[in-house]
Design an enzyme around this catalytic site. Sequence first.
Site, PDB file in Angstrom:
ATOM      1  N   HIS A  26       5.893   3.243   3.229  1.00 55.62           N
ATOM      2  CA  HIS A  26       5.985   3.426   4.676  1.00 55.62           C
ATOM      3  C   HIS A  26       6.270   2.103   5.379  1.00 55.62           C
ATOM      4  CE1 HIS A  26       4.458   7.510   5.241  1.00 55.62           C
ATOM      5  NE2 HIS A  26       4.630   7.322   6.531  1.00 55.62           N
ATOM      6  N   GLU A  68       0.829  -1.203   0.000  1.00 57.16           N
ATOM      7  CA  GLU A  68       0.000   0.000   0.000  1.00 57.16           C
ATOM      8  C   GLU A  68       0.861   1.249   0.000  1.00 57.16           C
ATOM      9  OE1 GLU A  68      -2.886   0.087   3.103  1.00 57.16           O
ATOM     10  OE2 GLU A  68      -4.229  -1.278   2.055  1.00 57.16           O
TER      11      GLU A  68
HETATM   12  C1  DLZ Z   1       1.337   6.246   7.986  1.00 60.65           C
HETATM   13  C2  DLZ Z   1       0.967   4.807   8.089  1.00 60.65           C
HETATM   14  C3  DLZ Z   1       0.783   4.040   6.920  1.00 60.65           C
HETATM   15  C4  DLZ Z   1       0.961   4.611   5.558  1.00 60.65           C
HETATM   16  N1  DLZ Z   1       0.436   2.758   6.987  1.00 60.65           N
HETATM   17  C5  DLZ Z   1       0.244   2.195   8.207  1.00 60.65           C
HETATM   18  C6  DLZ Z   1      -0.128   0.829   8.311  1.00 60.65           C
HETATM   19  O1  DLZ Z   1      -0.358   0.113   7.323  1.00 60.65           O
HETATM   20  N2  DLZ Z   1      -0.251   0.307   9.553  1.00 60.65           N
HETATM   21  C7  DLZ Z   1      -0.029   1.027  10.692  1.00 60.65           C
HETATM   22  O2  DLZ Z   1      -0.144   0.471  11.795  1.00 60.65           O
HETATM   23  N3  DLZ Z   1       0.300   2.338  10.615  1.00 60.65           N
HETATM   24  C8  DLZ Z   1       0.440   2.927   9.422  1.00 60.65           C
HETATM   25  N4  DLZ Z   1       0.779   4.239   9.335  1.00 60.65           N
HETATM   26  C9  DLZ Z   1       0.839   5.056  10.581  1.00 60.65           C
HETATM   27  C10 DLZ Z   1       2.199   4.975  11.302  1.00 60.65           C
HETATM   28  O3  DLZ Z   1       2.335   3.752  11.988  1.00 60.65           O
HETATM   29  C11 DLZ Z   1       2.291   6.133  12.326  1.00 60.65           C
HETATM   30  O4  DLZ Z   1       1.166   6.120  13.158  1.00 60.65           O
HETATM   31  C12 DLZ Z   1       2.419   7.488  11.672  1.00 60.65           C
HETATM   32  O5  DLZ Z   1       3.465   7.508  10.737  1.00 60.65           O
HETATM   33  C13 DLZ Z   1       2.622   8.604  12.722  1.00 60.65           C
HETATM   34  O6  DLZ Z   1       3.858   8.388  13.395  1.00 60.65           O
END
Ligand code: DLZ
Length: 162
Positions: A97, A94
Amino acid sequence: MSSAKKNLSVFSTENLPDSSQKRFAIMVAEWNEEVTEALYNGAYQTLLDNGVMAENIIRGNVPGSYELTTAAYWFAQRDDIDAVIAIGCVIQGETKHNDYINHAVAQGLTNVSLKTNKPVIFGVLTPNTQQQALDRAGGIHGNKGDEAAITAIKMLKLFHSL
Ligand code: DLZ
């Protein structure tokens, strides 16, 4: 722990210690909530099934998996917490990150465990798709939350045997 059918939640609960006096903190990431709630429910129920008292299971929500390390550290430092379970779901593909988050959380949780001398369990799914995540959150491949709970209990058993 895994079987030929790749149901990851087939594991032996024989010879598990009495965990009735142990206190567990479960950190839950709110991203991919459908998955992380299912993982949490699996972990919570498995702790109960193995004698842990409901009042000895403390939940902490964090916005995303990246925050699991910090929250795990806060809870693991507490004298009244014996083990921490970190639950999250980062779906690969997705976003780029995922590379940063997954590695940071895996490394971070290991550091928390070593620094606090307590079991800190990696209950973070890192699948390619949402379906793969659901398959491992109470679906055809079991529930990684169940496994995380059993892992915490087994690590406490090992720790106390030293
Ligand atoms: C930003 C982000 C993205 C793109 N994807 C996920 C994910 O798939 N699963 C998840 O647990 N968290 C995601 N996050 C949020 C980051 O873990 C985090 O909360 C932010 O970058 C703020 O620090």
